[in-house]
Design a protein around this motif. Structure first.
Motif, PDB file in Angstrom:
ATOM      1  N   PHE A  80      13.757  10.211  -8.466  1.00  0.00           N
ATOM      2  CA  PHE A  80      15.006  10.143  -9.224  1.00  0.00           C
ATOM      3  C   PHE A  80      15.122  11.290 -10.223  1.00  0.00           C
ATOM      4  CE2 PHE A  80      16.929   5.915  -8.221  1.00  0.00           C
ATOM      5  CZ  PHE A  80      16.017   5.554  -7.255  1.00  0.00           C
ATOM      6  N   ASP A  81      14.520  12.434  -9.888  1.00  0.00           N
ATOM      7  CA  ASP A  81      14.576  13.582 -10.783  1.00  0.00           C
ATOM      8  C   ASP A  81      14.857  14.849  -9.973  1.00  0.00           C
ATOM      9  OD1 ASP A  81      13.711  14.488 -13.723  1.00  0.00           O
ATOM     10  OD2 ASP A  81      13.023  15.982 -12.257  1.00  0.00           O
ATOM     11  N   SER A  82      15.698  15.717 -10.537  1.00  0.00           N
ATOM     12  CA  SER A  82      16.131  16.919  -9.812  1.00  0.00           C
ATOM     13  C   SER A  82      14.970  17.825  -9.397  1.00  0.00           C
ATOM     14  CB  SER A  82      17.094  17.739 -10.677  1.00  0.00           C
ATOM     15  OG  SER A  82      18.304  17.063 -10.833  1.00  0.00           O
ATOM     16  N   ALA A  83      13.879  17.804 -10.178  1.00  0.00           N
ATOM     17  CA  ALA A  83      12.755  18.682  -9.864  1.00  0.00           C
ATOM     18  C   ALA A  83      12.273  18.469  -8.433  1.00  0.00           C
ATOM     19  CB  ALA A  83      11.606  18.432 -10.847  1.00  0.00           C
TER      20      ALA A  83
ATOM     21  N   SER B 141       8.503  25.646 -14.324  1.00  0.00           N
ATOM     22  CA  SER B 141       8.385  25.225 -15.724  1.00  0.00           C
ATOM     23  C   SER B 141       8.730  23.749 -15.896  1.00  0.00           C
ATOM     24  CB  SER B 141       9.291  26.084 -16.609  1.00  0.00           C
ATOM     25  OG  SER B 141      10.624  25.610 -16.534  1.00  0.00           O
ATOM     26  N   LEU B 142       9.547  23.203 -14.983  1.00  0.00           N
ATOM     27  CA  LEU B 142       9.942  21.795 -15.096  1.00  0.00           C
ATOM     28  C   LEU B 142       8.741  20.862 -15.014  1.00  0.00           C
ATOM     29  CD1 LEU B 142      13.124  21.598 -12.820  1.00  0.00           C
ATOM     30  CD2 LEU B 142      13.023  21.677 -15.307  1.00  0.00           C
ATOM     31  N   GLY B 143       7.723  21.289 -14.272  1.00  0.00           N
ATOM     32  CA  GLY B 143       6.563  20.429 -14.060  1.00  0.00           C
ATOM     33  C   GLY B 143       5.799  20.138 -15.325  1.00  0.00           C
ATOM     34  N   THR B 144       5.844  21.069 -16.290  1.00  0.00           N
ATOM     35  CA  THR B 144       4.984  20.910 -17.462  1.00  0.00           C
ATOM     36  C   THR B 144       5.752  20.819 -18.773  1.00  0.00           C
ATOM     37  OG1 THR B 144       4.737  23.305 -17.424  1.00  0.00           O
ATOM     38  CG2 THR B 144       2.963  22.013 -16.453  1.00  0.00           C
TER      39      THR B 144
ATOM     40  N   ASN C  50      15.821  19.095 -19.471  1.00  0.00           N
ATOM     41  CA  ASN C  50      17.127  18.775 -18.900  1.00  0.00           C
ATOM     42  C   ASN C  50      18.064  19.983 -18.943  1.00  0.00           C
ATOM     43  OD1 ASN C  50      16.401  16.233 -18.204  1.00  0.00           O
ATOM     44  ND2 ASN C  50      17.218  15.263 -20.066  1.00  0.00           N
ATOM     45  N   GLN C  51      17.920  20.799 -19.984  1.00  0.00           N
ATOM     46  CA  GLN C  51      18.732  21.998 -20.074  1.00  0.00           C
ATOM     47  C   GLN C  51      18.402  22.952 -18.925  1.00  0.00           C
ATOM     48  OE1 GLN C  51      21.319  22.611 -21.883  1.00  0.00           O
ATOM     49  NE2 GLN C  51      21.463  24.592 -20.817  1.00  0.00           N
ATOM     50  N   THR C  52      17.092  23.077 -18.658  1.00  0.00           N
ATOM     51  CA  THR C  52      16.676  23.940 -17.547  1.00  0.00           C
ATOM     52  C   THR C  52      17.224  23.406 -16.224  1.00  0.00           C
ATOM     53  OG1 THR C  52      14.645  24.243 -18.795  1.00  0.00           O
ATOM     54  CG2 THR C  52      14.681  25.108 -16.548  1.00  0.00           C
ATOM     55  N   ILE C  53      17.146  22.092 -16.049  1.00  0.00           N
ATOM     56  CA  ILE C  53      17.672  21.496 -14.813  1.00  0.00           C
ATOM     57  C   ILE C  53      19.145  21.860 -14.650  1.00  0.00           C
ATOM     58  CG2 ILE C  53      18.310  19.301 -13.737  1.00  0.00           C
ATOM     59  CD1 ILE C  53      15.694  18.135 -14.706  1.00  0.00           C
ATOM     60  N   ALA C  54      19.905  21.734 -15.749  1.00  0.00           N
ATOM     61  CA  ALA C  54      21.331  22.040 -15.685  1.00  0.00           C
ATOM     62  C   ALA C  54      21.554  23.496 -15.300  1.00  0.00           C
ATOM     63  CB  ALA C  54      21.986  21.730 -17.023  1.00  0.00           C
TER      64      ALA C  54
ATOM     65  N   THR D 227      22.723  16.468  -4.876  1.00  0.00           N
ATOM     66  CA  THR D 227      21.878  15.431  -5.465  1.00  0.00           C
ATOM     67  C   THR D 227      22.664  14.138  -5.598  1.00  0.00           C
ATOM     68  OG1 THR D 227      20.663  14.720  -7.422  1.00  0.00           O
ATOM     69  CG2 THR D 227      22.423  16.310  -7.776  1.00  0.00           C
ATOM     70  N   PRO D 228      22.025  13.010  -5.323  1.00  0.00           N
ATOM     71  CA  PRO D 228      22.692  11.723  -5.492  1.00  0.00           C
ATOM     72  C   PRO D 228      22.895  11.420  -6.979  1.00  0.00           C
ATOM     73  CG  PRO D 228      20.767  11.542  -4.070  1.00  0.00           C
ATOM     74  CD  PRO D 228      20.700  12.873  -4.726  1.00  0.00           C
ATOM     75  N   PRO D 229      23.887  10.622  -7.310  1.00  0.00           N
ATOM     76  CA  PRO D 229      24.207  10.321  -8.708  1.00  0.00           C
ATOM     77  C   PRO D 229      23.066   9.631  -9.464  1.00  0.00           C
ATOM     78  CG  PRO D 229      25.874   9.410  -7.223  1.00  0.00           C
ATOM     79  CD  PRO D 229      24.810   9.977  -6.369  1.00  0.00           C
ATOM     80  N   PHE D 230      22.140   9.017  -8.760  1.00  0.00           N
ATOM     81  CA  PHE D 230      21.040   8.319  -9.430  1.00  0.00           C
ATOM     82  C   PHE D 230      20.101   9.290 -10.144  1.00  0.00           C
ATOM     83  CE2 PHE D 230      22.075   5.536  -5.861  1.00  0.00           C
ATOM     84  CZ  PHE D 230      22.202   4.326  -6.503  1.00  0.00           C
ATOM     85  N   VAL D 231      20.122  10.534  -9.691  1.00  0.00           N
ATOM     86  CA  VAL D 231      19.059  11.460 -10.053  1.00  0.00           C
ATOM     87  C   VAL D 231      19.315  12.116 -11.400  1.00  0.00           C
ATOM     88  CG1 VAL D 231      17.941  13.611  -9.344  1.00  0.00           C
ATOM     89  CG2 VAL D 231      18.486  11.852  -7.652  1.00  0.00           C
ATOM     90  N   ASN D 232      18.276  12.253 -12.189  1.00  0.00           N
ATOM     91  CA  ASN D 232      18.343  12.948 -13.464  1.00  0.00           C
ATOM     92  C   ASN D 232      18.753  14.396 -13.222  1.00  0.00           C
ATOM     93  OD1 ASN D 232      17.968  13.725 -16.162  1.00  0.00           O
ATOM     94  ND2 ASN D 232      15.857  14.362 -15.697  1.00  0.00           N
ATOM     95  N   GLY D 233      19.881  14.799 -13.834  1.00  0.00           N
ATOM     96  CA  GLY D 233      20.382  16.149 -13.619  1.00  0.00           C
ATOM     97  C   GLY D 233      21.765  16.132 -13.001  1.00  0.00           C
TER      98      GLY D 233
END
Lengths: 527, 326, 318
Positions: A429-432, A465-468, A476-480, A331-337
């Motif tokens: 810009f989001d890991s999802a 689950s990230l979608g909702t 963010n914890q789930t993304i990590a 993932t690029p550094p711009f992205v959340n996660g």
């Protein structure tokens, strides 16, 4: 093109520089390809959006750091007490190029159009159930469920005027299968800072500043001449010979020469795009390998050995000429996660890699074919060629299959590749966005580019689950957690983030845009 | 006469159909247009749906019949890439290619004939050897390299000619010409030279060979014996006999110049049908590719037909469509 | 060959008399009196030897990726590299020795060029003879097909055939077959020139009395074609063949420019030029210059030999 005139003009500008910035500034802007269409919702493609952003506008925008910025919407928030409704407050006093006033109704029309069957933007609005105008400057988006990060999806959806669109029969997005072309393909009526003056597809498009634009400061560039030049060497030559002022797709090997040449400079900045190698998972033997009873890639030791063989810094230095950001996470550094720990990557260690190969049961290595595009990413073929050499040192004999992207993509998407190079941009810009397409098990709606067919039901559940999930901390914890598994499992083998380079003549200032969608409104002139 | 023309017309139509058929068969292997049409966000379901809607899932003979049916009505559909009617795209681009092709054909013809005559009249001279050798250098390098080399020299280093494009154009009805402006002429020079090199060498060698042959014929020997001046022999008799096959070849070559222009147009960003084709191949824009191939075939077939008919008129012995000098 | 008696004073043994005759023949005479041709043949021979012997004389094996060190990339000619190895002509962007890649690349180019030309020649001559001799329907069909073929630039045809082959061959076997696909594509794109020339010449020969006589005597047409017609058309065929060889090498380079061709890990001269072309403005001139000069020398010398052959084989011009 007008080269002698320009040189005279340039000389005049140089001599009268003390008088300050000239009133009328024309910018001749070259890049590799032309915008595909002016119909705002027909193509979801960077080059097309880039030109679009000059003529049309979106509800929200991104600055050069990737943060959301107000544009036609001044405020946006989840409706109090209802996490399934997004409210957008609209800017007042905005007019379209033809003089019509911009109101909430235009937003309703445009979002509905972007959601319609033939629109290529519709995936981005799949979670929108309906759009309604509350008053002239307030719009409510009813989502199918909680959609905490939806505003990220509107940054490339342009707003059209309902009146103009209905007049020209544009309720439907351009349909490829219809055999006919709609009015919006070659004509435009937006609220953007520039008005379309003329367009000759693949040759040149001329835009002039829109005098009634809502921005307080008029842009320094009053006329844009947009010139697609397909051949990279010709493009650079055009800049060096003074035939254009700004070149967007600069070959990395020419950067040094351009920045050291008197009168030219190169702006550099990270792009929101990751380049990675992918491989096939599963028990089934590979199609292109001499190992016919098992799949070596399915062995975690082999994947680890391959990562240790990959010398990212050497690729950066030699193949990319210093123009890449090597990374250990897809993932690029711009992205959340994204985090720094994830980004770290191991130092290459051929000795250890050989041991791992032996441990995995392949002391003599194996053969495999690597599929690479040769006209899609920066030096894509050279990156793959370099990796072939590195893998050779740990006994993996790779045949390189290099193809134009039009041939590469279908092979990849049909899950026919054992081992491939691909790039991935993250417009939300989001890991999802990455998980949905690259990590989730391949289905009709998910995992489109998970062509190595990685499958982990536990992760799938988390990804969905990230979608909702509306609690952003939990989300963010789930993304990590997902990233941790993806990285430990080596689902993908990331190489680097691409770096963008814009070359221009001295006196022009333009910062690199992370999505490679520079705005000429941000150009300034100096000495 | 009429029967002959009719038969050749029939054959020409057949040629066109075969071309279209082969072209169509090939398209399915060039890649998948849909992937580049839908963008990164599309799901597998979206891709499949668009493919069905475009009829790309039909057996290829169904697609072919549909294509021929539409083409007969002048319908080539819309470009997948640019979303504009293909016939309009090609018509818009045609003037640029034709101007480039004619300019380079002219260069090739003039220089080719002059140098060919010169090297034929002085076959053993040093300068002839030099010309013959240099002319070969031009065909010993790939076109793209010659083009980029010329751009580098004349646009970047010397800054005397534009690096790309067509300069300023003037609209004459539907014909967009670059021949009425100074920048148009200047832009034409480099691509025209690049494109002409191959044909120039070809024509030069042909003229030389034909000229040498003719000079050995009894007819020229006889003329010499009659005491005609060398000049009169060279230009009055030898050249005239040489030019017939040369003009035939040059005419036939005009078609291939148009087709050859693909690479030149790409290198110089010349807005003709050739660069349109290359751009289309990259994203598998099937409607444009199909129309372009049919168009090129049409040009060749028409030129061939004209040449055949001319031969028939000139030399009635050559019935059965037999041609010499080719 | 080396101790061939050159001086006429020496007694000529009966065994070498044929060689001596050959030495004095017109062909050799014209060769010996054309310095350009002598130089061209020496250059061509040197290049061919260099290509054939590459595995034994090249300083490195650039086709073995395991021996490469990426950090050696872009080393200028005649200077020390990162890993302290010596590269006479420098290295390319993958750290490959340019001299060795040229040697190995010429091998690929020559192989593709020669095989493709032979293929085109056999096919074109065969069809041309049949068309010219048989006439009628066979002639019409063959020449119409040639028309179709000539309706497209060779590059386009090669591109299309390449595409079809890619579609037919499963993805995993494509790279191994790439060279053969190229040969097929370039060969199929060039046969029509041979066919046209041979057909024209055959039609002329057919009208001649000796062929008519042979036919009346009931000689097998294939025999007539091979024994009488073929030798007479061989000259132009050889000429087209040599020029076609040069053309095939260039076509391979152009195909590579368009992104199709041999795998980039086993580059041909054309692929090397395509890669080197990217460094035209950046100062790494050696990556482009040396392969380009090699290609020009190769194509030029082959073309010049073709020229000489044409003049020498055409008795009317002597």
């Amino acid at each position: 093109m007008h080269s002698s005139l320009t040189r005279i003009a340039a000389a005049l500008v140089a001599t009268t520089m003390l008088a300050g910035v000239a009133n009328a500034e024309t910018l001749r802007w070259a890049r590799a390809s032309d915008s595909l269409t002016l119909d705002p919702h027909s193509q979801n493609q960077g080059v097309t959006h880039t030109l679009g952003h000059h003529i049309y506008e979106t509800l929200l925008d991104r600055d050069v750091d990737g943060n959301l910025q107000p544009r036609l919407a001044t405020e946006w928030y989840l409706k109090e007490g209802d996490p399934t409704v997004w409210v957008f407050k609209l800017r007042e006093g905005v007019t379209f190029h033809d003089g019509a006033e911009f109101t909430a109704d235009d937003v309703v029309f445009s979002i509905e159009r972007a959601k319609s069957e033939h629109s290529n933007m519709r995936q981005l609005h799949a979670e929108v159930e309906s759009v309604a105008a509350v008053d002239d400057y307030t719009v409510e988006f009813q989502m199918v469920g909680p959609a905490p990060i939806y505003p990220n999806n509107v940054t490339n959806t342009f707003i059209m005027d309902r009146g103009w669109s209905e007049e020209h029969d544009l309720q439907e997005v351009q349909d490829f299968a219809s055999g006919e072309s709609n009015y919006a393909v070659l004509n435009a009526n937006g609220t953007g800072p520039y008005v379309l003056t003329s367009r000759e597809v693949d040759v040149q498009t001329v835009l002039t500043a829109f005098e009634d634009h809502w921005a307080e400061e008029p842009p320094a560039v009053t006329e844009i001449i947009y010139l697609p030049i397909a051949d990279a060497a010709t493009r650079v030559a055009a800049l060096l010979s003074g035939d254009v002022d700004l070149v967007q797709d600069v070959p990395v090997q020419d950067i040094e020469r351009l920045s050291s040449t008197e009168g030219f400079k190169v702006e550099t900045g990270p792009e929101n795009r990751i380049i990675y190698f992918g491989y096939r998972f599963g028990e089934e033997p590979l199609r292109s390998s001499n190992i016919t009873d098992s799949n070596p890639f399915n062995n975690p030791l082999v994947r680890e050995a391959m990562e240790l063989a990959l010398d990212r810094d050497a690729i950066r230095q030699v193949v990319m000429r210093g123009n890449s950001l090597p990374t250990g996470v897809a993932t690029p550094p711009f992205v959340n996660g994204w985090t720094e720990e994830l980004d770290a990557y191991p130092a290459p260690n051929v000795e250890r890699a050989r041991e791992l190969m032996a441990e995995a049961g392949y002391p003599d290595g194996f053969t495999v074919t690597l599929d690479t595009p040769n006209n899609r990413y920066v030096n894509d073929e050279a990156v793959s060629t370099a990796f072939v050499g590195m893998l050779g040192q740990i006994g993996i004999q790779v045949t390189l299959a290099s193809r134009p992207v039009a041939e590469h993509s279908p092979i990849i998407l049909a899950n026919e590749s054992d081992f491939y190079l691909l790039g991935w941009g993250v417009p939300t810009f989001d890991s999802a966005y990455i998980f949905n397409d690259l990590v989730h098990t391949k289905t009709e709606t998910h995992g489109t580019y998970n062509v190595g067919l990685y499958s982990n039901p536990e992760l799938d559940e988390k990804i969905i689950s990230l979608g909702t999930e509306t609690d952003l901390d939990v989300r963010n914890q789930t993304i990590a957690e997902i990233w941790e598994v993806v990285k430990a499992d080596r689902v993908l083998l990331p190489v680097h983030n691409q770096v963008l380079n814009y070359a221009m003549r001295e006196g022009i200032n333009l910062a690199v845009h992370p999505e490679d969608q520079p705005r000429m409104t941000t150009v300034t002139f100096s000495e | 006469m009429l029967a002959f023309i009719l038969r050749r017309l029939g054959q020409s139509v057949l040629v066109m159909l075969v071309v279209a058929f082969i072209a169509f068969m090939v398209f399915r292997y060039v890649g998948d247009p849909v992937v580049s049409m839908v963008g990164q966000d599309a799901t597998t379901g979206d891709i499949e749906q668009l493919r069905t809607r475009l009829g790309l899932n039909d057996p290829f003979y169904v697609q072919f019949v549909r294509f021929v049916g539409n083409a007969l009505q002048g319908q080539f559909g819309i470009s997948y890439r640019l979303q504009q009617p293909v016939s309009q795209l090609i018509l818009e681009r045609l003037p640029a290619t034709i101007e480039l092709a004619f300019a380079s054909a002219l260069i090739a013809l003039v220089f080719g004939v002059v140098l060919g005559i010169y090297t034929a009249l002085k076959p053993r001279s040093f300068s002839s050897a030099v010309i013959m050798t240099i002319s070969l250098v031009g065909v010993s390098l790939p076109t793209f390299l010659i083009g980029i080399g010329l751009i580098y020299l004349f646009a970047v280093e010397l800054k005397v000619l534009p690096s790309f494009g067509r300069g300023q154009v003037v609209q004459l009805g539907w014909w967009r010409t670059g021949l009425l402006t100074e920048s148009g002429w200047r832009s034409l020079i480099l691509p025209a030279i690049t494109l002409s090199l191959f044909q120039l060498t070809l024509i030069m060698r042909l003229v030389r060979a034909e000229m040498l042959e003719v000079m050995r014929t009894d007819y020229i020997r006889f003329a010499r014996a009659r005491g005609l001046s060398q000049r009169a022999i060279n230009f009055g008799h030898a050249l005239r006999n040489t030019l017939v096959p040369v003009i035939t070849i040059a005419g036939l070559q005009l078609g291939s110049v148009i087709a050859f222009a693909i690479i030149t147009e790409t290198v110089f960003q010349w807005p003709g049908v050739g660069s349109l084709f290359v751009n289309s191949v990259q994203v598998v824009d099937v409607p444009v590719m199909a129309a372009y191939l049919v168009f090129v075939a049409l040009v060749f077939v028409v030129i061939n037909l004209i040449v055949d008919i001319l031969y028939f008129i000139v030399d009635p012995r050559l019935r059965d469509g037999a041609r010499t000098g080719r | 060959m080396t101790d061939l008696p050159h001086s006429p004073e020496q007694p000529v043994p009966a065994r070498t008399s044929r060689l001596a005759t050959f030495w004095r023949s017109d062909l050799v005479w014209s060769y010996r009196h054309s310095p350009v041709t002598i130089v061209a043949s020496i250059v061509a021979l040197a290049l061919i030897l260099m290509a054939v012997l590459a595995p034994w004389i090249a300083p490195y094996n650039p086709f073995n990726p395991a021996t490469l060190n990426l950090m050696d990339g872009m080393t200028p000619p005649n200077s020390a590299s990162y890993s302290d190895r010596y590269f006479l002509l420098g290295t390319d962007n993958q750290g490959r020795d340019v001299l060795s890649t040229i040697m190995y690349g010429s091998r690929v180019s020559l192989f593709v060029g020669i095989m493709a030309t032979l293929f085109a020649m056999v096919m074109g001559v065969g069809l041309g003879l049949v068309a010219g001799y048989a006439g009628g329907l066979a002639d019409a069909v063959i020449m119409r097909v040639a028309d179709v073929q000539l309706s497209f630039p060779a590059i386009l045809i090669a591109l299309l055939i390449f595409g079809v082959a890619r579609g037919i061959i499963p993805p995993n076997h494509q790279e191994g077959a790439a060279v053969w696909v190229l040969i097929l594509a370039i060969g199929l794109a060039n046969w029509a020139q041979f066919a046209r020339t041979v057909r024209g010449a055959t039609m002329v020969e057919r009208q001649k009395d000796y062929v008519a006589a042979a036919r009346i005597l009931g000689v097998n047409p294939i025999l007539i074609l091979l024994r009488h017609v073929l030798p007479n058309v061989l000259g132009p065929v050889l000429v087209i063949g040599t020029i076609g060889l040069a053309l095939a090498i260039i076509e391979e380079a152009t195909l590579s420019y368009l992104g199709v061709g041999v795998p980039p890990t086993q580059p041909s001269l054309g692929t090397l030029i395509r890669i080197g072309q990217q460094f035209l403005f950046s100062g790494e001139w050696w990556i482009l210059l040396f392969p380009a000069v090699t290609l020009v020398l190769l194509a030029l010398s082959v073309n010049l030999l073709g020229d000489w052959l044409r003049d020498a084989l055409n008795p009317k011009l002597r």
